[in-house]
Design a protein around this motif. Structure first.
Motif, PDB file in Angstrom:
ATOM      1  N   ARG A  56       0.807  -1.212   0.000  1.00  0.00           N
ATOM      2  CA  ARG A  56       0.000   0.000   0.000  1.00  0.00           C
ATOM      3  C   ARG A  56       0.849   1.274   0.000  1.00  0.00           C
ATOM      4  O   ARG A  56       0.331   2.356   0.260  1.00  0.00           O
ATOM      5  N   ILE A  57       2.119   1.169  -0.268  1.00  0.00           N
ATOM      6  CA  ILE A  57       2.989   2.356  -0.263  1.00  0.00           C
ATOM      7  C   ILE A  57       2.578   3.313  -1.388  1.00  0.00           C
ATOM      8  O   ILE A  57       2.364   2.893  -2.532  1.00  0.00           O
ATOM      9  N   ASP A  58       2.426   4.592  -1.039  1.00  0.00           N
ATOM     10  CA  ASP A  58       2.114   5.638  -2.004  1.00  0.00           C
ATOM     11  C   ASP A  58       3.403   6.425  -2.260  1.00  0.00           C
ATOM     12  O   ASP A  58       3.819   7.230  -1.414  1.00  0.00           O
ATOM     13  N   MET A  59       4.036   6.202  -3.414  1.00  0.00           N
ATOM     14  CA  MET A  59       5.324   6.827  -3.695  1.00  0.00           C
ATOM     15  C   MET A  59       5.215   8.344  -3.786  1.00  0.00           C
ATOM     16  O   MET A  59       6.100   9.073  -3.321  1.00  0.00           O
ATOM     17  N   ARG A  60       4.150   8.843  -4.375  1.00  0.00           N
ATOM     18  CA  ARG A  60       4.012  10.292  -4.514  1.00  0.00           C
ATOM     19  C   ARG A  60       3.908  10.957  -3.147  1.00  0.00           C
ATOM     20  O   ARG A  60       4.580  11.956  -2.870  1.00  0.00           O
ATOM     21  N   ALA A  61       3.054  10.402  -2.268  1.00  0.00           N
ATOM     22  CA  ALA A  61       2.913  10.970  -0.930  1.00  0.00           C
ATOM     23  C   ALA A  61       4.212  10.839  -0.139  1.00  0.00           C
ATOM     24  O   ALA A  61       4.558  11.721   0.657  1.00  0.00           O
ATOM     25  N   SER A  62       4.939   9.742  -0.370  1.00  0.00           N
ATOM     26  CA  SER A  62       6.206   9.545   0.349  1.00  0.00           C
ATOM     27  C   SER A  62       7.240  10.583  -0.079  1.00  0.00           C
ATOM     28  O   SER A  62       7.972  11.139   0.740  1.00  0.00           O
ATOM     29  N   LEU A  63       7.319  10.868  -1.412  1.00  0.00           N
ATOM     30  CA  LEU A  63       8.277  11.856  -1.908  1.00  0.00           C
ATOM     31  C   LEU A  63       7.947  13.265  -1.426  1.00  0.00           C
ATOM     32  O   LEU A  63       8.844  14.101  -1.271  1.00  0.00           O
ATOM     33  N   LEU A  64       6.673  13.533  -1.188  1.00  0.00           N
ATOM     34  CA  LEU A  64       6.252  14.861  -0.734  1.00  0.00           C
ATOM     35  C   LEU A  64       6.359  15.027   0.781  1.00  0.00           C
ATOM     36  O   LEU A  64       6.173  16.134   1.290  1.00  0.00           O
ATOM     37  N   ASP A  65       6.650  13.948   1.480  1.00  0.00           N
ATOM     38  CA  ASP A  65       6.772  14.023   2.941  1.00  0.00           C
ATOM     39  C   ASP A  65       8.063  14.768   3.309  1.00  0.00           C
ATOM     40  O   ASP A  65       9.164  14.306   2.972  1.00  0.00           O
ATOM     41  N   PRO A  66       7.953  15.909   3.997  1.00  0.00           N
ATOM     42  CA  PRO A  66       9.163  16.681   4.332  1.00  0.00           C
ATOM     43  C   PRO A  66      10.112  15.939   5.258  1.00  0.00           C
ATOM     44  O   PRO A  66      11.287  16.274   5.343  1.00  0.00           O
ATOM     45  N   PHE A  67       9.614  14.929   5.948  1.00  0.00           N
ATOM     46  CA  PHE A  67      10.464  14.165   6.869  1.00  0.00           C
ATOM     47  C   PHE A  67      11.043  12.908   6.227  1.00  0.00           C
ATOM     48  O   PHE A  67      11.732  12.123   6.882  1.00  0.00           O
ATOM     49  N   GLY A  68      10.712  12.688   4.974  1.00  0.00           N
ATOM     50  CA  GLY A  68      11.280  11.566   4.242  1.00  0.00           C
ATOM     51  C   GLY A  68      10.734  10.212   4.641  1.00  0.00           C
ATOM     52  O   GLY A  68      11.385   9.192   4.393  1.00  0.00           O
ATOM     53  N   GLY A  69       9.577  10.163   5.254  1.00  0.00           N
ATOM     54  CA  GLY A  69       9.003   8.878   5.653  1.00  0.00           C
ATOM     55  C   GLY A  69       8.220   8.219   4.526  1.00  0.00           C
ATOM     56  O   GLY A  69       7.796   8.876   3.571  1.00  0.00           O
ATOM     57  N   LEU A  70       8.066   6.927   4.620  1.00  0.00           N
ATOM     58  CA  LEU A  70       7.242   6.193   3.662  1.00  0.00           C
ATOM     59  C   LEU A  70       5.782   6.256   4.085  1.00  0.00           C
ATOM     60  O   LEU A  70       5.453   5.990   5.246  1.00  0.00           O
ATOM     61  N   LYS A  71       4.922   6.625   3.127  1.00  0.00           N
ATOM     62  CA  LYS A  71       3.503   6.756   3.404  1.00  0.00           C
ATOM     63  C   LYS A  71       2.726   5.587   2.791  1.00  0.00           C
ATOM     64  O   LYS A  71       2.980   5.175   1.654  1.00  0.00           O
ATOM     65  N   VAL A  72       1.783   5.094   3.562  1.00  0.00           N
ATOM     66  CA  VAL A  72       0.966   3.954   3.148  1.00  0.00           C
ATOM     67  C   VAL A  72      -0.492   4.398   3.067  1.00  0.00           C
ATOM     68  O   VAL A  72      -0.977   5.115   3.937  1.00  0.00           O
ATOM     69  N   ARG A  73      -1.169   3.975   2.016  1.00  0.00           N
ATOM     70  CA  ARG A  73      -2.605   4.280   1.887  1.00  0.00           C
ATOM     71  C   ARG A  73      -3.416   3.408   2.856  1.00  0.00           C
ATOM     72  O   ARG A  73      -3.177   2.211   2.968  1.00  0.00           O
ATOM     73  N   ARG A  74      -4.388   4.047   3.508  1.00  0.00           N
ATOM     74  CA  ARG A  74      -5.329   3.307   4.357  1.00  0.00           C
ATOM     75  C   ARG A  74      -6.736   3.531   3.816  1.00  0.00           C
ATOM     76  O   ARG A  74      -7.080   4.623   3.356  1.00  0.00           O
ATOM     77  N   PHE A  75      -7.542   2.490   3.872  1.00  0.00           N
ATOM     78  CA  PHE A  75      -8.896   2.537   3.324  1.00  0.00           C
ATOM     79  C   PHE A  75      -9.900   2.246   4.430  1.00  0.00           C
ATOM     80  O   PHE A  75      -9.582   1.577   5.420  1.00  0.00           O
ATOM     81  N   GLU A  76     -11.116   2.767   4.241  1.00  0.00           N
ATOM     82  CA  GLU A  76     -12.146   2.495   5.249  1.00  0.00           C
ATOM     83  C   GLU A  76     -12.572   1.034   5.180  1.00  0.00           C
ATOM     84  O   GLU A  76     -12.460   0.386   4.130  1.00  0.00           O
ATOM     85  N   ASN A  77     -13.028   0.542   6.294  1.00  0.00           N
ATOM     86  CA  ASN A  77     -13.473  -0.840   6.377  1.00  0.00           C
ATOM     87  C   ASN A  77     -14.894  -0.964   5.837  1.00  0.00           C
ATOM     88  O   ASN A  77     -15.729  -0.077   6.050  1.00  0.00           O
ATOM     89  N   ARG A  78     -15.169  -2.025   5.137  1.00  0.00           N
ATOM     90  CA  ARG A  78     -16.518  -2.335   4.647  1.00  0.00           C
ATOM     91  C   ARG A  78     -16.912  -3.711   5.165  1.00  0.00           C
ATOM     92  O   ARG A  78     -16.141  -4.663   5.060  1.00  0.00           O
ATOM     93  N   ALA A  79     -18.090  -3.800   5.731  1.00  0.00           N
ATOM     94  CA  ALA A  79     -18.517  -5.062   6.342  1.00  0.00           C
ATOM     95  C   ALA A  79     -19.969  -5.359   5.993  1.00  0.00           C
ATOM     96  O   ALA A  79     -20.722  -4.478   5.578  1.00  0.00           O
ATOM     97  N   ARG A  80     -20.364  -6.592   6.175  1.00  0.00           N
ATOM     98  CA  ARG A  80     -21.761  -6.955   5.980  1.00  0.00           C
ATOM     99  C   ARG A  80     -22.519  -6.752   7.283  1.00  0.00           C
ATOM    100  O   ARG A  80     -21.935  -6.676   8.361  1.00  0.00           O
ATOM    101  N   ILE A  81     -23.843  -6.676   7.167  1.00  0.00           N
ATOM    102  CA  ILE A  81     -24.698  -6.500   8.338  1.00  0.00           C
ATOM    103  C   ILE A  81     -25.796  -7.558   8.319  1.00  0.00           C
ATOM    104  O   ILE A  81     -25.952  -8.296   7.337  1.00  0.00           O
ATOM    105  N   ASP A  82     -26.541  -7.629   9.389  1.00  0.00           N
ATOM    106  CA  ASP A  82     -27.744  -8.461   9.439  1.00  0.00           C
ATOM    107  C   ASP A  82     -28.948  -7.579   9.129  1.00  0.00           C
ATOM    108  O   ASP A  82     -29.095  -6.490   9.701  1.00  0.00           O
ATOM    109  N   VAL A  83     -29.800  -8.027   8.220  1.00  0.00           N
ATOM    110  CA  VAL A  83     -31.058  -7.352   7.895  1.00  0.00           C
ATOM    111  C   VAL A  83     -32.183  -8.239   8.399  1.00  0.00           C
ATOM    112  O   VAL A  83     -32.297  -9.399   7.988  1.00  0.00           O
ATOM    113  N   GLN A  84     -32.986  -7.706   9.301  1.00  0.00           N
ATOM    114  CA  GLN A  84     -34.039  -8.490   9.944  1.00  0.00           C
ATOM    115  C   GLN A  84     -35.407  -7.871   9.697  1.00  0.00           C
ATOM    116  O   GLN A  84     -35.534  -6.654   9.562  1.00  0.00           O
TER     117      GLN A  84
END
Length: 292
Positions: A56-84
Motif C-alpha cells: 500500500r505504499i504511495d510513492m508520490r505521498a512519500s516523496l512529498l513528505d518533508p520528513f522523508g518517511g514512507l507513506k501507506v494508503r489506508r482505506f475504510e473498512n466495509r462489512a456486511r450487516i444483518d437485515v431483519q
C-alpha cells in the motif's frame, strides 16, 4: 412464468438501504464499518511504521513528505450487516390480504430478503401476533432461495388474533449485534404498545413500515350503510356513513398517523407507508432519503 410471478420478480431489485452509523464486523460487505480495511474508499495516509504493508505504499505521498518517511494508503473498512424483519401477524394485518396473488406484505418482505442476500448481507425474520409463529421464523442466512420461501410462507399466514404479546417476546431472538430491523405492522395498537416494541429494539437501527389500506382510511362512501368488522375480536357493527362522520373518520386516521410518526422519529427514523400494494420505486426512494 405467469404475470403475477413476473411482477414479483421485477419488484425484487437492489434496495439502497443502509445502517445509520458504522457497522461492526470483520466479514467483508458493502457497508461502512469501524476501523480501516482494504475494500473501501480511501481514508488517509499513515506511516509504514504504523501500517507495515508494503503493498500500500504511495510513492508520490512519500516523496512529498518533508520528513522523508514512507507513506501507506489506508482505506475504510466495509462489512456486511444483518437485515431483519419483525412482522406483526395480529388479526388486523389480514385486512385486504387474503385471496390475493399480490399480497403487499409478502411482496415487500420477499423484496427485502432478496436485496439483503444480493448485497452479501444476512437476512432473518421473526413473526408473531398474540400467539408464537415459530414456523415463520428465519434465522440469519444468505441462502438464495429465501425470498421465495418468505413469499410462500407469508401468503399463507395473513394474521389472526388480538394483540402482539408473542411478537414482543419474539424480538428477543434477534441477533445481539446491531442490525437493520424493518418492523412491518399496521400499528393499530395503543401507543404504549408501540413504544414497548420499539424500546425492545433499542440496540438496532429500526426502520418502521406502516401497512395501510385506502379502503379503510380514505376511500369511504360519502353516504350509505356499511358494515365494519374488527378482525382481531370478530365483532361486527353497522354504521350509517354520512359526510360529517366520513370527515371525522379521515381526520382521526391522519392524526393517528402523525402521532405514530412522532414516536418513530424519537426511536430513529420516519416510517414508510405501504398503502394497498408494494411499490418498489417508492420504497427505494424512501430508503435513499433515509426516511426523512
Amino acid at each position: 412464468m405467469n404475470s403475477a410471478a413476473e411482477r414479483r420478480a421485477s419488484a425484487r431489485t437492489d434496495l439502497p438501504y443502509r445502517l445509520f452509523g458504522r457497522a461492526r464486523g470483520v466479514a467483508p460487505g458493502a457497508h461502512r464499518a469501524l476501523g480501516a480495511g482494504q475494500n473501501g474508499a480511501f481514508l488517509r495516509h499513515s506511516s509504514i511504521l504504523e501500517t507495515p504493508d508494503a503493498r500500500r505504499i504511495d510513492m508520490r505521498a512519500s516523496l512529498l513528505d518533508p520528513f522523508g518517511g514512507l507513506k501507506v494508503r489506508r482505506f475504510e473498512n466495509r462489512a456486511r450487516i444483518d437485515v431483519q424483519i419483525v412482522l406483526d401477524l395480529s388479526g388486523s394485518m389480514a385486512f385486504a390480504r387474503g385471496d390475493r396473488d399480490d399480497d403487499p406484505v409478502a411482496e415487500l418482505c420477499a423484496a427485502i430478503a432478496h436485496a439483503a442476500i444480493r448485497g452479501q448481507d444476512r437476512f432473518g425474520m421473526v413473526a408473531a401476533g398474540p400467539s408464537p409463529r415459530a414456523d415463520l421464523a428465519i434465522r440469519a442466512t444468505r441462502r438464495r432461495g429465501v425470498p421465495d420461501e418468505v413469499w410462500r410462507r407469508l401468503t399463507d399466514a395473513p394474521g389472526e388474533g388480538q394483540g402482539i404479546a408473542s411478537l414482543l417476546a419474539a424480538v428477543e431472538e434477534l441477533p445481539q449485534r446491531r442490525s437493520l430491523v424493518f418492523v412491518v405492522s399496521d400499528f393499530l395498537m395503543p401507543e404504549a404498545t408501540v413504544e414497548a416494541l420499539l424500546e425492545r429494539l433499542w440496540r438496532h437501527d429500526v426502520a418502521p413500515i406502516v401497512v395501510r389500506s385506502s379502503a379503510f382510511e380514505t376511500r369511504l362512501p360519502r353516504f350509505g350503510l356499511i358494515e365494519t368488522r374488527d378482525l382481531e375480536t370478530g365483532r361486527r357493527r353497522l354504521v350509517v356513513m354520512r359526510r360529517s362522520l366520513r370527515e371525522r373518520w379521515i381526520a382521526q386516521a391522519r392524526a393517528r398517523r402523525t402521532a405514530l410518526d412522532a414516536v418513530f422519529r424519537r426511536h430513529g427514523r420516519a416510517a414508510f407507508d405501504l398503502v394497498d400494494s408494494y411499490d418498489p420505486d417508492a420504497f427505494a426512494d424512501h430508503l435513499l432519503t433515509g426516511g426523512s
